[in-house]
Design an enzyme around this catalytic site. Structure first.
Site, PDB file in Angstrom:
ATOM      1  N   LYS A   1       0.866  -1.181   0.000  1.00 38.68           N
ATOM      2  CA  LYS A   1       0.000   0.000   0.000  1.00 38.68           C
ATOM      3  C   LYS A   1       0.906   1.236   0.000  1.00 38.68           C
ATOM      4  O   LYS A   1       1.787   1.362   0.857  1.00 38.68           O
ATOM      5  CB  LYS A   1      -0.892   0.012   1.246  1.00 38.68           C
TER       6      LYS A   1
HETATM    7  O1  G3P Z   1      -7.064   0.937   5.882  1.00 43.95           O
HETATM    8  C1  G3P Z   1      -7.288   2.249   5.584  1.00 43.95           C
HETATM    9  C2  G3P Z   1      -8.649   2.762   5.925  1.00 43.95           C
HETATM   10  O2  G3P Z   1      -9.523   1.710   6.037  1.00 43.95           O
HETATM   11  C3  G3P Z   1      -8.705   3.710   7.084  1.00 43.95           C
HETATM   12  O3  G3P Z   1      -9.854   3.516   7.824  1.00 43.95           O
HETATM   13  O4  G3P Z   1     -11.237   3.721   9.836  1.00 43.95           O
HETATM   14  O5  G3P Z   1      -9.001   4.808   9.790  1.00 43.95           O
HETATM   15  O6  G3P Z   1     -10.862   5.716   8.417  1.00 43.95           O
HETATM   16  P1  G3P Z   1     -10.257   4.502   9.029  1.00 43.95           P
END
Ligand code: G3P
Length: 220
Positions: free
Chosen positions: A86
């Site tokens: 990533k």
């Molecule tokens: O993995 C990246 C993304 O899912 C971030 O999620 O919950 O931190 O907005 P969040």
């Protein structure tokens, strides 16, 4: 559609892989930090539970293109196949995405906050584009940006798949699946909320109570 779990918890991935058709797991630095485990432990535990056909995604930490590329190679060498890196779509990240693709790595462009950023990353060859749906929702219209992105990619000749990320409720996921999204990565609680409908268990209880009252047993 490919369904991924956004977690560093290998046990949860193993458990949900029995229940659902899980294409693999995505992690990010925050998720790994919060797990209390080292990235090496998380990688080893994930590789242990994933089948060779399930993908694993881990994110670079370096912020310059050269460092990102070096980390991308290290991450992708953790496993024989289906290991993807990533890379955030910063300016340096965009350079690193191009370089990583030129080296044949599986690349997910991450930390995407607009359909335009995602489209440009697709032009750089990214295999997956991760728009942060709920985070964009907090800034305006997250689902709408993801829908725009699907439209922009359709007929563009670009092969990138949209893997929508950052969900906070089931309806956000529902809207994107209904629009034909190629992939989603779900926090385990959202995945469970989608599969476990309380009314289904209530219906099963009704059926089986009636059966037991009629036949004196709770089996066929
Ligand atoms: O993995 C990246 C993304 O899912 C971030 O999620 O919950 O931190 O907005 P969040």
């Amino acid at each position: 559609m490919e369904l991924y779990l956004d977690t560093a918890d290998a046990k949860v991935v193993a458990e949900l892989s029995q229940v659902l058709t899980v294409a693999g797991a995505t992690t990010n630095p925050t998720i790994i930090t919060r797990s209390g485990k080292t990235p090496e432990q998380v990688a080893a535990e994930m590789i242990e539970v994933l089948s060779p056909d399930q993908k694993l995604f881990m994110q670079v930490i370096a912020e310059d293109a050269e460092g990102m590329l070096a980390e991308a190679h290290r991450i992708c060498s953790l496993r024989e196949k289906n290991m993807c890196v990533k890379i955030p779509v910063t300016v340096e990240g965009m350079k690193a995405i191009k370089a990583a693709k030129a080296d044949g790595l599986c690349v997910l462009a991450t930390a995407i906050y607009s359909a335009d950023q995602a489209f440009l990353a697709a032009m750089n060859g990214a295999d997956y584009l991760a728009p942060y749906v709920n985070r964009m929702e907090n800034l305006g219209d997250g689902v709408g940006q993801a829908l725009d992105l699907l439209q922009m990619l359709a007929g563009s000749g670009l092969e990138a798949k949209v893997i929508a990320a950052s969900f906070k409720n089931v309806y956000q996921v529902h809207q994107l699946i209904a629009a034909g999204i190629q992939a989603v990565t779900l926090p385990p609680d959202i995945a469970w909320a989608m599969v476990k409908h309380p009314s289904t268990q209530i219906a099963v209880d009704e059926f089986n109570d009636a059966w037991e009252a009629a036949f004196g047993r709770r089996s066929f």
